[in-house]
Design a protein around this motif. Sequence first.
Motif, PDB file in Angstrom:
ATOM      1  N   ILE A 267      41.981  48.480  27.041  1.00  0.00           N
ATOM      2  CA  ILE A 267      42.640  46.861  27.192  1.00  0.00           C
ATOM      3  C   ILE A 267      43.127  46.790  28.641  1.00  0.00           C
ATOM      4  O   ILE A 267      44.105  47.664  28.976  1.00  0.00           O
ATOM      5  CB  ILE A 267      43.817  47.091  26.146  1.00  0.00           C
ATOM      6  N   ARG A 268      42.991  45.785  29.275  1.00  0.00           N
ATOM      7  CA  ARG A 268      43.255  45.560  30.681  1.00  0.00           C
ATOM      8  C   ARG A 268      44.692  44.669  30.675  1.00  0.00           C
ATOM      9  O   ARG A 268      44.888  44.064  29.943  1.00  0.00           O
ATOM     10  CB  ARG A 268      42.280  44.588  31.123  1.00  0.00           C
ATOM     11  N   ASP A 269      45.493  45.362  31.810  1.00  0.00           N
ATOM     12  CA  ASP A 269      46.642  44.405  31.645  1.00  0.00           C
ATOM     13  C   ASP A 269      46.536  42.838  32.395  1.00  0.00           C
ATOM     14  O   ASP A 269      47.317  42.151  31.586  1.00  0.00           O
ATOM     15  CB  ASP A 269      47.408  44.968  33.206  1.00  0.00           C
ATOM     16  N   ALA A 270      45.394  42.635  32.880  1.00  0.00           N
ATOM     17  CA  ALA A 270      45.048  41.300  33.287  1.00  0.00           C
ATOM     18  C   ALA A 270      44.443  40.623  32.103  1.00  0.00           C
ATOM     19  O   ALA A 270      43.229  41.132  31.659  1.00  0.00           O
ATOM     20  CB  ALA A 270      44.215  41.151  34.489  1.00  0.00           C
ATOM     21  N   GLN A 271      44.953  39.917  31.247  1.00  0.00           N
ATOM     22  CA  GLN A 271      44.346  39.343  29.836  1.00  0.00           C
ATOM     23  C   GLN A 271      43.714  37.724  30.363  1.00  0.00           C
ATOM     24  O   GLN A 271      44.043  36.950  30.954  1.00  0.00           O
ATOM     25  CB  GLN A 271      45.206  39.009  28.786  1.00  0.00           C
ATOM     26  N   PRO A 319      53.520  38.155  37.119  1.00  0.00           N
ATOM     27  CA  PRO A 319      53.188  38.905  38.338  1.00  0.00           C
ATOM     28  C   PRO A 319      53.520  40.436  38.369  1.00  0.00           C
ATOM     29  O   PRO A 319      52.870  40.996  39.414  1.00  0.00           O
ATOM     30  CB  PRO A 319      54.263  37.926  39.234  1.00  0.00           C
ATOM     31  N   GLU A 320      54.375  40.834  37.546  1.00  0.00           N
ATOM     32  CA  GLU A 320      54.631  42.195  37.836  1.00  0.00           C
ATOM     33  C   GLU A 320      53.287  43.029  37.020  1.00  0.00           C
ATOM     34  O   GLU A 320      52.836  44.169  37.833  1.00  0.00           O
ATOM     35  CB  GLU A 320      55.781  42.673  36.894  1.00  0.00           C
ATOM     36  N   LEU A 321      52.540  42.674  36.242  1.00  0.00           N
ATOM     37  CA  LEU A 321      51.725  43.258  35.635  1.00  0.00           C
ATOM     38  C   LEU A 321      50.417  43.198  36.369  1.00  0.00           C
ATOM     39  O   LEU A 321      49.677  44.230  36.682  1.00  0.00           O
ATOM     40  CB  LEU A 321      51.447  42.955  34.115  1.00  0.00           C
ATOM     41  N   ASN A 322      50.139  42.095  36.794  1.00  0.00           N
ATOM     42  CA  ASN A 322      48.793  41.706  37.741  1.00  0.00           C
ATOM     43  C   ASN A 322      49.088  40.821  38.559  1.00  0.00           C
ATOM     44  O   ASN A 322      48.822  39.763  38.480  1.00  0.00           O
ATOM     45  CB  ASN A 322      47.676  41.218  36.565  1.00  0.00           C
ATOM     46  N   PRO A 323      49.641  41.417  39.844  1.00  0.00           N
ATOM     47  CA  PRO A 323      49.955  40.523  40.875  1.00  0.00           C
ATOM     48  C   PRO A 323      48.704  40.048  41.598  1.00  0.00           C
ATOM     49  O   PRO A 323      48.919  38.771  42.140  1.00  0.00           O
ATOM     50  CB  PRO A 323      50.552  41.646  41.927  1.00  0.00           C
ATOM     51  N   ARG A 324      47.549  40.477  41.479  1.00  0.00           N
ATOM     52  CA  ARG A 324      46.343  39.939  42.069  1.00  0.00           C
ATOM     53  C   ARG A 324      46.190  38.489  41.626  1.00  0.00           C
ATOM     54  O   ARG A 324      45.513  37.874  42.185  1.00  0.00           O
ATOM     55  CB  ARG A 324      45.354  40.674  41.783  1.00  0.00           C
TER      56      ARG A 324
END
Lengths: 327, 347
Positions: A267-271, A319-324
């Motif tokens: 399971i990815r952080d970026a959903q 922004p913390e989990l997936n800053p990209r």
Amino acid sequence: MALVLRFLNGAYIFRHCPKPYASCPYLVTRFADYCSSSLQNPVAASGRTSSQRKSEGDLQGHHQREVALDIASPEEKPEVSFDKAIKDEIKDHFRRLKDDIVNHWIGPEGRPLHEVLMEQAKVVWQFRGKEDLDKWVVTSDKSIGGRSEVFLKMGKNNQSALLYGTLSSEVPKDGESGRSGYCAMISRIPRGPFEKKRAYDWSQFNTLYLRVRGDGRPWMVNIREDTDIIQRKNQMYSYFMFTRGGPYWQEVKIPFSKFFFSNQGRIRDAQYQLLLDKISSIGFTLADKVDGPFFLEIDFIGVFTDPAHTEEFAYENSPELNPRLFK
Amino acid sequence: MKPLVLTTIMSTVILGTITVLMSSHWLMIWIGFEMNMLAIIPVLMKSFNPRTMEASTKYFLAQATASMLLMLGVIINLLLTGQWTVLNTPHPITSNMMTVAMAMKLGLSPFHFWMPEVAQGISLSSGMILLTWQKIAPLSVLYQISPSVNPNLLMTMAAMSVLVGGWGGLNQTQLRKILAYSSIAHMGWMVAVTTYNPTLMLLNLTIYIMMTLGTFMLFILSSSTTTLSLSHMWNKTPLITSLVLAIMLSLGGLPPLSGFIPKWMITYELTKNNMVTAAMFMAMTALLNLYFYMRLTYATALTMFPSTNAMKMKWQFENMKNTTLMSPLIVSSTMLLPLTPMMLAMF
């Protein structure tokens, strides 16, 4: 090319499978895979050891005892015809191409546009006959050397499908696997003429509807999108389905907004939201680490529009989990 | 995307196209195409998800292949003629190669397969840029090499594009795919007249860009990506619904709307040059386009599709999206037919 592949996958066989020819080992394997959708559940690329074949033969015998009604009547003679197979295959593909062109003229999915636009519920898969089972593939950790078994057959009175088997989380002793214990049932990708890949367009629906009867085990419903990129074949959207285990049927409604994204089993952080315009397949997976028998009876699988459900996506990116994503 | 980053990227997109427009050296034209392509990739991936990534990858592969083919044509031209200058008539082999490269960039049939997939995978605003701005540079190159282009090759691709654009868009319910097939068909009309009257191609391009921009702005305003969401527009913004009716019919080329001008002029030009069969074929296949525009119009403006009560409350919320350019675009997309003589004189 597609025709050659289809032929190599299995010659034209009327319901009763002949003994495989010893001189053609490749065809031996393919005969077993193709003709057994009713008699034996097709298992994804299994190991090639003789012990596994033996155990498959035993299981096949066991399964044949349970589905004795499926044996062909004595009047039907087995027939294998190369020329007839090729001709029928070509005719079938051209017939499907002609239907495709006519349906393209009529409207989306071969129906008038206003019918498609006003549709609010649709049964996508139902189990009323053997041909409905052919649209599914069952797989288990046997493909990586595990010991789980899974079968799919028609339920009582041909009103449902029964997915059953035994889950075993015993790790295969191959030196590389760390975990094991899964069984799955996955729908085949819809194909058009000349094996062209198709996709389901569920963009006007917002909820998945399942009528199932389980044994209390938690299942995972997985949806895959249609893609041309190899790396995206490992991506899927999942959600849980908890079965009650009672004698009563259970209606499970899962909004598509609840499905979470995973890639290569993690399971990815970026959903990302599940986009419904190109759905390729749906699957049910059991991997709850509890060894023992299981069953899941499925009446039908459908989609519908729930007007009370207005959520578009249940998960948020930060922004913390997936800053990209927030650059 | 941060404003500074967005400004830099959009400037590069614009600069790439302007480099192609202003260059007379083949290498600079190729550089302009590459700048434009590389800068548009992050624009296509603005709303990042796996689908936009796939669409951007497909776009990159198609455009990179076309650029490669263009470069091959340029180098063969250099070997045969010893010239880098665009205005010098290239060798027939190189002009065919360049024609095919531009056809790939434009999404002309039989190189159109990437267009609907890419348009469907990206957001509406990115799709707007893809289907309008990105056509300018390849068409300008076709304009410059038009004296030496093989007319049979171009006419074949044009006829196939009009047919594919009409047939492919027939049973689509996704609006971006419909507009992608519409773009394929319109490109077919444009390149059909390129060898006979290149200025008509520019007129067609101008009117097409105005109509497509107007259409996209209407869809962005109502956040509609499917025919179903468009069919519920009567609930939310009845005025926009009637504008969709006008602009769809204009895209279909019905008089007395603006979209009729290019079809009329191109058919006239082809007939003047004894291409009656081609003109008739294209006019008839344009009816396929008109059919699916009419179907969209029927679903949107001519019928009131049933909807839930929740949708009826949206009228009380003010739309905060930017609609500055929408009014002039819609007016120019629908009411320019009386100005046809002036436009012909200008172009």
